[in-house]
Design an enzyme around this catalytic site. Structure first.
Site, PDB file in Angstrom:
ATOM      1  N   HIS A 135     -25.385   7.825  36.380  1.00  0.00           N
ATOM      2  CA  HIS A 135     -25.273   7.908  37.829  1.00  0.00           C
ATOM      3  C   HIS A 135     -23.949   7.302  38.249  1.00  0.00           C
ATOM      4  O   HIS A 135     -23.497   6.332  37.656  1.00  0.00           O
ATOM      5  CB  HIS A 135     -26.429   7.155  38.508  1.00  0.00           C
ATOM      6  CG  HIS A 135     -26.615   7.561  39.928  1.00  0.00           C
ATOM      7  ND1 HIS A 135     -25.882   7.009  40.942  1.00  0.00           N
ATOM      8  CD2 HIS A 135     -27.422   8.494  40.483  1.00  0.00           C
ATOM      9  CE1 HIS A 135     -26.253   7.590  42.074  1.00  0.00           C
ATOM     10  NE2 HIS A 135     -27.169   8.495  41.831  1.00  0.00           N
ATOM     11  N   ASP A 162     -33.834  12.134  38.659  1.00  0.00           N
ATOM     12  CA  ASP A 162     -34.148  13.495  38.231  1.00  0.00           C
ATOM     13  C   ASP A 162     -34.817  13.554  36.871  1.00  0.00           C
ATOM     14  O   ASP A 162     -35.354  14.592  36.484  1.00  0.00           O
ATOM     15  CB  ASP A 162     -32.869  14.340  38.178  1.00  0.00           C
ATOM     16  CG  ASP A 162     -32.391  14.689  39.568  1.00  0.00           C
ATOM     17  OD1 ASP A 162     -33.255  14.903  40.423  1.00  0.00           O
ATOM     18  OD2 ASP A 162     -31.173  14.734  39.781  1.00  0.00           O
TER      19      ASP A 162
HETATM   20  N1  ACO Z   1     -24.676  12.154  28.849  1.00  0.00           N
HETATM   21  C1  ACO Z   1     -23.644  11.803  28.039  1.00  0.00           C
HETATM   22  N2  ACO Z   1     -22.534  11.154  28.464  1.00  0.00           N
HETATM   23  C2  ACO Z   1     -22.460  10.875  29.766  1.00  0.00           C
HETATM   24  C3  ACO Z   1     -23.495  11.209  30.678  1.00  0.00           C
HETATM   25  C4  ACO Z   1     -24.628  11.888  30.174  1.00  0.00           C
HETATM   26  N3  ACO Z   1     -25.624  12.219  30.977  1.00  0.00           N
HETATM   27  N4  ACO Z   1     -23.154  10.808  31.913  1.00  0.00           N
HETATM   28  C5  ACO Z   1     -21.954  10.236  31.809  1.00  0.00           C
HETATM   29  N5  ACO Z   1     -21.536  10.263  30.510  1.00  0.00           N
HETATM   30  C6  ACO Z   1     -20.291   9.676  29.990  1.00  0.00           C
HETATM   31  C7  ACO Z   1     -19.092  10.511  30.386  1.00  0.00           C
HETATM   32  O1  ACO Z   1     -18.772  11.470  29.387  1.00  0.00           O
HETATM   33  C8  ACO Z   1     -18.021   9.482  30.545  1.00  0.00           C
HETATM   34  O2  ACO Z   1     -17.541   9.165  29.238  1.00  0.00           O
HETATM   35  P1  ACO Z   1     -16.028   8.648  29.041  1.00  0.00           P
HETATM   36  O3  ACO Z   1     -15.967   7.300  29.674  1.00  0.00           O
HETATM   37  O4  ACO Z   1     -15.856   8.591  27.554  1.00  0.00           O
HETATM   38  O5  ACO Z   1     -15.143   9.647  29.710  1.00  0.00           O
HETATM   39  C9  ACO Z   1     -18.759   8.257  31.071  1.00  0.00           C
HETATM   40  O6  ACO Z   1     -20.122   8.415  30.641  1.00  0.00           O
HETATM   41  C10 ACO Z   1     -18.738   8.146  32.598  1.00  0.00           C
HETATM   42  O7  ACO Z   1     -19.243   9.354  33.130  1.00  0.00           O
HETATM   43  P2  ACO Z   1     -18.615  10.119  34.364  1.00  0.00           P
HETATM   44  O8  ACO Z   1     -18.996  11.555  34.300  1.00  0.00           O
HETATM   45  O9  ACO Z   1     -17.161   9.796  34.469  1.00  0.00           O
HETATM   46  O10 ACO Z   1     -19.369   9.400  35.536  1.00  0.00           O
HETATM   47  P3  ACO Z   1     -19.557   9.967  36.964  1.00  0.00           P
HETATM   48  O11 ACO Z   1     -19.896   8.815  37.815  1.00  0.00           O
HETATM   49  O12 ACO Z   1     -18.377  10.787  37.356  1.00  0.00           O
HETATM   50  O13 ACO Z   1     -20.777  10.985  36.814  1.00  0.00           O
HETATM   51  C11 ACO Z   1     -22.970  11.860  36.704  1.00  0.00           C
HETATM   52  C12 ACO Z   1     -22.094  10.662  37.098  1.00  0.00           C
HETATM   53  C13 ACO Z   1     -22.361  13.157  37.257  1.00  0.00           C
HETATM   54  C14 ACO Z   1     -24.347  11.692  37.305  1.00  0.00           C
HETATM   55  C15 ACO Z   1     -23.047  11.935  35.168  1.00  0.00           C
HETATM   56  O14 ACO Z   1     -23.627  10.742  34.659  1.00  0.00           O
HETATM   57  C16 ACO Z   1     -23.835  13.148  34.679  1.00  0.00           C
HETATM   58  O15 ACO Z   1     -23.270  14.233  34.553  1.00  0.00           O
HETATM   59  N6  ACO Z   1     -25.168  12.979  34.389  1.00  0.00           N
HETATM   60  C17 ACO Z   1     -26.003  14.084  34.000  1.00  0.00           C
HETATM   61  C18 ACO Z   1     -26.380  14.923  35.232  1.00  0.00           C
HETATM   62  C19 ACO Z   1     -27.397  14.228  36.122  1.00  0.00           C
HETATM   63  O16 ACO Z   1     -28.402  13.701  35.663  1.00  0.00           O
HETATM   64  N7  ACO Z   1     -27.130  14.271  37.438  1.00  0.00           N
HETATM   65  C20 ACO Z   1     -28.052  13.722  38.444  1.00  0.00           C
HETATM   66  C21 ACO Z   1     -27.436  12.568  39.149  1.00  0.00           C
HETATM   67  S1  ACO Z   1     -28.623  11.823  40.231  1.00  0.00           S
HETATM   68  C22 ACO Z   1     -28.648  12.854  41.565  1.00  0.00           C
HETATM   69  O17 ACO Z   1     -27.730  13.553  41.877  1.00  0.00           O
HETATM   70  C23 ACO Z   1     -29.863  12.802  42.328  1.00  0.00           C
END
Ligand code: ACO
Length: 461
Positions: free
Chosen positions: A323, A380
């Site tokens: 998140h 979620d």
């Molecule tokens: N699985 C694997 N790796 C992940 C995940 C994941 N679910 N989420 C983040 N990471 C990693 C990223 O690759 C990134 O790695 P890095 O530092 O080596 O580049 C690091 O963790 C940080 O992630 P970001 O994507 O930069 O974080 P951001 O805050 O931009 O994204 C998000 C948050 C979009 C929710 C992300 O965690 C994600 O895509 N999760 C899966 C989708 C999801 O569950 N979305 C629902 C969110 S809750 C809602 O909207 C109600």
């Protein structure tokens, strides 16, 4: 209506007490003083509104990770501590002791309703659940297999063509009417989308039902059969709606605010929020979680998929994990997990996906990659299991999210319109394109890249 959240300026009546932050550019020796503004709780902000005027520089913050785009008195989140409060009330207390109608009133008007206010509010919402009959023909323009979110974007946007008496955003009465209509009609709109995909007749809302009962009945009843309401399911749906009601400046709410900042009508603004919510990185994640669990299939496959999630070159992500704000745990996920168990117990269902989800969660939470990146289950992760258990197909999950979030969207829209600082949202950019060049006649144009035409321009191979 937000109270002013600018105590730093209030404290400065004598003109000497403003806390300032200083931005210095050693190369030129210039520095700029910027006021620090304080909210009631949470991080202070540096007010950079004069920065461009005084320095000629913008700030650069893709994804707005460090930018407060507005002031708001609706929802507070502390992602490090796993805190979520609506109007100051902890989400745990609201999920346990309140109901969605109370929460809607709270988000819209700032206080929990007393008995009379509550009765009046419920009566108002109940009497706005019907859709204009002409709208049912509108649905017929969609393919039967259209995604329900595609239908919702279209139908909610189209409400502005049907309810002309609630599109004058300068009139508080009309704003209120639009807010009530959107909250009231969203279950009907979503239920129509579901029934349309099944080729079943459109349901009629029932005024004697509570909000969640009406939603559940419209989704699952058939005109040919009696429908017996299961209170555990109605309660689980009510809690689902509470947990999804608002989440401060998330992507869809910011989209609604940005659309609304131009003076767009409320139905168009909420349609833009639905479009944003649909993305798998946001509300579409609950659908993606179920697809992921189906793909993983069994516990012995978990290590393989965790490897994929860790691998930067693999687009696979653990859906329902991570998140932008919560870096400890998502308090909504804890409540949702409990709710999921209640529903599974009530219905006597032993869903292998639930077992798989719990095992995946257990292993991921002990995994160095997920620990280091502070990736925890979000709301979620479990919500899809509840929804699938009660009988909704995965493509309806995000539509259910949209129903719950509508009150958040309209509360922010309403707050924005009454905020004196409100201006049209217009971010700036760091331009990295060509500097000025001279026009080249067609016969003289050559491209150095081997890729040709649009494929080259769009970076396609
Ligand atoms: N699985 C694997 N790796 C992940 C995940 C994941 N679910 N989420 C983040 N990471 C990693 C990223 O690759 C990134 O790695 P890095 O530092 O080596 O580049 C690091 O963790 C940080 O992630 P970001 O994507 O930069 O974080 P951001 O805050 O931009 O994204 C998000 C948050 C979009 C929710 C992300 O965690 C994600 O895509 N999760 C899966 C989708 C999801 O569950 N979305 C629902 C969110 S809750 C809602 O909207 C109600």
């Amino acid at each position: 209506m937000p109270k002013s959240t600018k105590p730093a300026e209030t404290e400065t009546a004598d003109g000497n007490n403003i806390e300032m932050a200083t931005l210095t550019r050693p190369r030129t020796g210039e520095s700029w003083k910027l006021p620090v503004t304080k909210g009631t709780v949470g991080p202070d902000t540096v007010d950079i509104r004069t920065l461009f005027r005084d320095s000629g520089m913008f700030t650069y913050d893709p994804g707005l990770t460090s930018t407060a785009s507005c002031q708001s008195a609706i929802t507070f989140i502390d992602g490090q501590q796993g805190i979520l409060r609506y109007r100051g009330y902890p989400i745990e207390q609201l999920a346990e002791q309140s109901d969605y109608m109370d929460v809607c009133y709270l988000l819209l008007y700032g206080e929990l309703p007393n008995k009379d206010e509550r009765a009046e509010f419920i009566d108002t919402i109940t009497h706005h659940t019907l859709l204009h009959d002409q709208l049912s023909t509108f649905y017929k323009g969609f393919m039967r297999n259209a995604h329900p979110m595609a239908i919702m974007v279209g139908v909610v946007g189209a409400l502005s063509a049907f309810y002309h008496d609630s599109t004058d955003i300068s009139d508080p009465e009309q704003r209120s009417l639009a807010a009530h209509r959107l909250i009231a009609k969203m279950p009907t709109i979503a239920a129509y989308a579901f029934k349309y995909s099944l080729g079943l007749p459109f349901p009629i809302p029932r005024n004697q039902d509570s909000y969640p009962e009406n939603l559940v009945r419209m989704m699952f009843s058939k005109p040919t059969d009696d429908y017996t309401m299961n209170p555990v399911i109605a309660r689980a749906i009510d809690r689902f709606l509470i947990l999804h009601a608002d989440h401060e400046q998330n992507a869809s709410t910011s989209t609604v605010r940005l659309a609304g900042s131009s003076g767009a009508n409320p139905f168009a603004c909420v349609a833009s929020g639905i479009a944003s919510l649909w993305g798998p990185a946001h509300g579409g994640a609950n659908e993606a979680v179920l697809n992921m669990l189906d793909e993983i299939g069994s516990k012995d496959q978990i290590p393989k998929y965790l490897n994929k999630a860790r691998d930067k070159s693999d687009p696979f992500r653990l859906m329902g994990f991570g998140h932008r704000v919560y870096k400890n745990f998502d308090p909504r996920a804890t409540i949702m997990r409990q709710s999921t168990h209640e529903v599974l117990n009530e219905l006597g269902i032993d869903d292998p996906r639930m077992e798989l989800a719990m095992e995946l969660e257990r292993i991921a939470l002990e995994d160095d990659y997920f620990i280091e990146k502070k990736l925890y289950p979000n709301v979620d992760y479990y919500s899809g299991i509840i929804l699938t258990t009660i009988g909704l197909p995965s493509n309806m999950f995000t539509a259910m999210f949209a129903i719950g979030r509508t009150v958040g969207w309209v509360s922010h829209w309403k707050e924005m319109l009454t905020d004196e600082d409100q201006r049209i949202g217009r971010p700036r950019q760091l331009y990295i394109g060509e500097v000025e060049r001279q026009y080249v006649a067609l016969e003289k144009r050559v491209h150095s890249s081997e890729k040709k035409g649009w494929a080259r321009l769009w970076g396609k191979s």
